[in-house]
Motif scaffolding. Sequence first.
Motif, PDB file in Angstrom:
ATOM      1  N   GLN A 120       0.616  -1.171  -0.065  1.00  0.00           N
ATOM      2  CA  GLN A 120      -0.024  -0.112  -0.056  1.00  0.00           C
ATOM      3  C   GLN A 120       1.118   1.128  -0.099  1.00  0.00           C
ATOM      4  N   GLU A 121       2.058   1.049   0.635  1.00  0.00           N
ATOM      5  CA  GLU A 121       2.917   2.350   0.589  1.00  0.00           C
ATOM      6  C   GLU A 121       3.562   2.626  -0.554  1.00  0.00           C
ATOM      7  N   LYS A 122       3.795   1.655  -1.345  1.00  0.00           N
ATOM      8  CA  LYS A 122       4.341   1.593  -2.713  1.00  0.00           C
ATOM      9  C   LYS A 122       3.231   2.185  -3.545  1.00  0.00           C
ATOM     10  N   GLN A 123       1.895   1.860  -3.562  1.00  0.00           N
ATOM     11  CA  GLN A 123       1.098   2.242  -4.439  1.00  0.00           C
ATOM     12  C   GLN A 123       0.742   3.812  -4.006  1.00  0.00           C
ATOM     13  N   LEU A 124       0.918   4.195  -2.798  1.00  0.00           N
ATOM     14  CA  LEU A 124       0.617   5.617  -2.498  1.00  0.00           C
ATOM     15  C   LEU A 124       1.912   6.491  -2.794  1.00  0.00           C
ATOM     16  N   GLU A 125       2.928   5.915  -3.057  1.00  0.00           N
ATOM     17  CA  GLU A 125       4.238   6.863  -3.444  1.00  0.00           C
ATOM     18  C   GLU A 125       3.997   8.026  -4.399  1.00  0.00           C
ATOM     19  N   SER A 126       3.259   7.373  -5.395  1.00  0.00           N
ATOM     20  CA  SER A 126       3.045   8.693  -6.539  1.00  0.00           C
ATOM     21  C   SER A 126       2.356   9.633  -6.193  1.00  0.00           C
ATOM     22  N   LEU A 127       1.267   9.251  -5.428  1.00  0.00           N
ATOM     23  CA  LEU A 127       0.205  10.197  -4.946  1.00  0.00           C
ATOM     24  C   LEU A 127       0.891  11.143  -3.987  1.00  0.00           C
ATOM     25  N   ALA A 128       1.475  10.699  -3.214  1.00  0.00           N
ATOM     26  CA  ALA A 128       2.097  11.725  -2.246  1.00  0.00           C
ATOM     27  C   ALA A 128       3.211  12.667  -2.735  1.00  0.00           C
ATOM     28  N   GLU A 129       3.887  12.088  -3.858  1.00  0.00           N
ATOM     29  CA  GLU A 129       4.713  13.112  -4.543  1.00  0.00           C
ATOM     30  C   GLU A 129       3.987  14.010  -5.340  1.00  0.00           C
ATOM     31  N   TYR A 130       2.846  13.514  -5.926  1.00  0.00           N
ATOM     32  CA  TYR A 130       1.982  14.668  -6.707  1.00  0.00           C
ATOM     33  C   TYR A 130       1.515  15.635  -5.751  1.00  0.00           C
ATOM     34  N   LEU A 131       0.875  15.069  -4.547  1.00  0.00           N
ATOM     35  CA  LEU A 131       0.282  16.248  -3.607  1.00  0.00           C
ATOM     36  C   LEU A 131       1.108  17.075  -3.144  1.00  0.00           C
ATOM     37  N   GLU A 132       2.546  16.624  -2.777  1.00  0.00           N
ATOM     38  CA  GLU A 132       3.231  17.685  -2.378  1.00  0.00           C
ATOM     39  C   GLU A 132       3.830  18.797  -3.206  1.00  0.00           C
ATOM     40  N   LYS A 133       3.975  18.311  -4.551  1.00  0.00           N
ATOM     41  CA  LYS A 133       4.193  19.140  -5.783  1.00  0.00           C
ATOM     42  C   LYS A 133       2.841  20.221  -5.682  1.00  0.00           C
ATOM     43  N   SER A 134       1.909  19.732  -5.671  1.00  0.00           N
ATOM     44  CA  SER A 134       0.639  20.563  -6.048  1.00  0.00           C
ATOM     45  C   SER A 134       0.431  21.430  -4.768  1.00  0.00           C
ATOM     46  N   LEU A 135       0.439  20.895  -3.359  1.00  0.00           N
ATOM     47  CA  LEU A 135       0.047  21.795  -2.310  1.00  0.00           C
ATOM     48  C   LEU A 135       1.213  22.566  -1.932  1.00  0.00           C
ATOM     49  N   GLY A 136       2.671  22.081  -2.082  1.00  0.00           N
ATOM     50  CA  GLY A 136       3.661  22.686  -1.318  1.00  0.00           C
ATOM     51  C   GLY A 136       3.781  22.497  -0.018  1.00  0.00           C
ATOM     52  N   TYR A 137       3.341  21.395   0.713  1.00  0.00           N
ATOM     53  CA  TYR A 137       3.430  20.731   1.884  1.00  0.00           C
ATOM     54  C   TYR A 137       3.868  19.607   2.055  1.00  0.00           C
ATOM     55  N   PRO A 138       4.740  19.104   2.874  1.00  0.00           N
ATOM     56  CA  PRO A 138       4.959  17.502   3.154  1.00  0.00           C
ATOM     57  C   PRO A 138       3.780  16.868   3.465  1.00  0.00           C
ATOM     58  N   ILE A 139       3.783  15.804   2.934  1.00  0.00           N
ATOM     59  CA  ILE A 139       2.514  14.658   3.180  1.00  0.00           C
ATOM     60  C   ILE A 139       3.048  13.597   3.791  1.00  0.00           C
ATOM     61  N   TYR A 140       2.592  13.133   4.973  1.00  0.00           N
ATOM     62  CA  TYR A 140       3.015  12.026   5.904  1.00  0.00           C
ATOM     63  C   TYR A 140       1.763  10.853   5.768  1.00  0.00           C
ATOM     64  N   PHE A 141       2.031   9.967   4.849  1.00  0.00           N
ATOM     65  CA  PHE A 141       1.021   9.011   4.975  1.00  0.00           C
ATOM     66  C   PHE A 141       1.204   7.965   6.260  1.00  0.00           C
ATOM     67  N   GLN A 142       0.123   7.507   6.796  1.00  0.00           N
ATOM     68  CA  GLN A 142       0.155   6.524   7.824  1.00  0.00           C
ATOM     69  C   GLN A 142      -0.782   5.317   7.373  1.00  0.00           C
ATOM     70  N   VAL A 143      -0.363   4.107   7.155  1.00  0.00           N
ATOM     71  CA  VAL A 143      -1.297   2.853   6.952  1.00  0.00           C
ATOM     72  C   VAL A 143      -1.333   2.477   8.163  1.00  0.00           C
ATOM     73  N   THR A 144      -2.690   2.609   8.744  1.00  0.00           N
ATOM     74  CA  THR A 144      -2.871   2.155  10.227  1.00  0.00           C
ATOM     75  C   THR A 144      -3.027   0.566  10.322  1.00  0.00           C
ATOM     76  N   PRO A 145      -2.856   0.139  11.438  1.00  0.00           N
ATOM     77  CA  PRO A 145      -2.771  -1.154  11.846  1.00  0.00           C
ATOM     78  C   PRO A 145      -4.319  -1.772  11.449  1.00  0.00           C
ATOM     79  N   SER A 146      -5.424  -1.056  11.438  1.00  0.00           N
ATOM     80  CA  SER A 146      -6.759  -1.632  11.504  1.00  0.00           C
ATOM     81  C   SER A 146      -7.314  -0.375  11.116  1.00  0.00           C
ATOM     82  N   TYR A 147      -8.784  -0.566  10.567  1.00  0.00           N
ATOM     83  CA  TYR A 147      -9.653   0.269   9.953  1.00  0.00           C
ATOM     84  C   TYR A 147     -10.061   1.232  11.212  1.00  0.00           C
ATOM     85  N   GLU A 148     -10.122   0.680  12.364  1.00  0.00           N
ATOM     86  CA  GLU A 148     -10.676   1.378  13.451  1.00  0.00           C
ATOM     87  C   GLU A 148      -9.455   2.496  13.931  1.00  0.00           C
TER      88      GLU A 148
END
Length: 322
Positions: A74-102
């Motif tokens: 999932q982290e690998k899948q989200l890599e391109s999205l993180a890079e795109y959002l950082e370029k678009s927004l100008g802010y660092p983006i920190y993704f957390q794939v949580t241990p559970s839905y809850e």
Amino acid sequence: MPATLSFLTRFSCRTWVRYSLALFPMLLSVSCGPESGDRPTPSASNPPTTSNREVKEFNVIDVAVIPALSPKEQEKQLESLAEYLEKSLGYPIYFQVTPSYEQAVELLVQEKVEVAYLGPLTYVLAQQQNPQVEPIVAPIEKSTGRPSYTSVIIARKAAGIDSLSDLKGKRFAFVSRSSTSGYLVPMAHFQKIGLRPDQDFATVKYSGNHDKAQADLEAGVVDAIADSRPSLLKRQKSGKLDPSQYQIIWESAPIPMSPIVVSKKLSPEIVSSLKKALINAPEGLADVTGAESAGYTLVEDADYEPIRQLQKTLEANSGPRQ
């Protein structure tokens, strides 16, 4: 502040914190020391900006993501999205794939993250606990061209399961009690037709995410699973869940796609910029499940009212979620 950072470097510290959440909740407050490409240290020439929210340090946008896949994938899948959002927004983006839905719901509700990739049901649960959260966009499913998907029941052909009635006496796996396609929708249908998993099935398992449920089916741990069609198609595209050995025995009506949800801690300006960036995102960026999307579309709370009503009906018939 540079708009882009090393995605893998950013994840090095977050990964340790994320996996510690399940065992040591107090580590939620742990802050990582400065690393190459990590959060910048404020200085006279680079002061912390608080235009978006006073309490957020260094203008970092934290994003919680439900565990639809294995964490590494999932982290690998989200890599391109993180890079795109950082370029678009100008802010660092920190993704957390949580241990559970809850856990993803908890982080958003408690405003420990500003954005979350949730499922339809987890959004409803989050909004019930914190009415200030709101959905802003949802991906468009590439295979259908619509902001919707379906739930499916997949069975091993060797188990002799050709219909839902054949599930009686068989071993079954849901994804999670907080999963829309992997629990809520199929469970509501089971109730409708008088099928009682706790009494009619030999065993009932909650695998934790779609990948694990599929792996349980392939390993012969269970005879059938609840899943989403996009997740199934992705698995089959990788050469697994061979249609000659596994079959769909039931498919639901369309379900609204998993929304990206924001906290009211984000200013209207940041939310507007995030909406614009996602609506203008190039085709192919991963959605929350890692499936390919055909872009994003605007959504609102009313789009998820059918899920809210389905949840209420299910709880009325079987009692609150455990």
